[in-house]
Design an enzyme around this catalytic site. Sequence first.
Site, mmCIF file in Angstrom:
data_model
loop_
_atom_site.group_PDB
_atom_site.id
_atom_site.type_symbol
_atom_site.label_atom_id
_atom_site.label_comp_id
_atom_site.label_asym_id
_atom_site.label_seq_id
_atom_site.Cartn_x
_atom_site.Cartn_y
_atom_site.Cartn_z
ATOM 1 N N TYR A 94 51.599 31.968 29.313
ATOM 2 C CA TYR A 94 50.516 32.005 30.515
ATOM 3 C C TYR A 94 51.527 31.073 31.622
ATOM 4 C CZ TYR A 94 48.200 34.417 34.425
ATOM 5 O OH TYR A 94 47.726 34.551 35.573
ATOM 6 N N SER A 112 50.474 32.889 40.284
ATOM 7 C CA SER A 112 48.673 32.355 40.322
ATOM 8 C C SER A 112 48.709 31.067 40.869
ATOM 9 C CB SER A 112 48.501 32.404 38.582
ATOM 10 O OG SER A 112 47.704 31.598 38.173
#
Length: 264
Positions: free
Chosen positions: A152, A139
């Site tokens: 996360y 990400s």
Amino acid sequence: MKDLVLVTGASTGIGYEMAKLLAAQKLDLVLVARSAQKLAELKKELENEHGVQVWVFDQDLSKEANSVLLYETVKAAGLQVTMLVNNAGMGVYGDFMETPLLEELQMINLNISALVILTKLFGNDMKENAYGRILNVASLLSFLPFPYYSVYSATKAFVLAFSETIAAELEDSGVVVNTLCPGPVDTPFTTREMLGTNAYKTNKPVSPMIVAKVGADLLLKGKGKKIVGFNNWFISNLPRVTPDFLMMKIKKKLASPVIKKMYN
């Protein structure tokens, strides 16, 4: 030997679009997700449209034992995976002291443990054959520890660090490990509350097909890590020129403490 690509998180978003792109290139597929119905529909669509073979396995990889079970089931079926896309992931958005602990532990299992297990098990098979390719989906937040995405962003930082080090270890083995780093993507992962934050107003989500095209290309013939889009590349490099204390203040202002569970 014909390539066989295993894609996790294949029922929606990036994984779904990658499955379609890979099938269009006449690659046989092993598709994994939690929804048996969605997988069955996708299998029928891809086999009818592209004449490829598709095997589907409905597994919840947020349960650690299921990753080992998936590997054993694939092997028992006589399938030899030559390419692996670790795409399945989930996130929890909100103030860490208020977000559900159980969901965060499930996220760690899915984003980290499942990825490590599948990389090791299928990667060892690839190494024995001196041939294989692995794509791990990280990400933009791999580069940017972000408030309200605390666990996360930490899991995605792990994915990037793990992938780069394993790639170095496997150099000259015939097995290539690459990392895809998308920014915001227009999938069920993105909620209405997130879209209302300053972060999403300045860096709008892109179509999952855009990310999938970059991912498919990186899987099949790329090398290293790939940040999707110039804007995300620019953002990922801001910490290099911005003091840590200031960078964290900026990121905290961009995000809002809304508790929400998401999947990708």
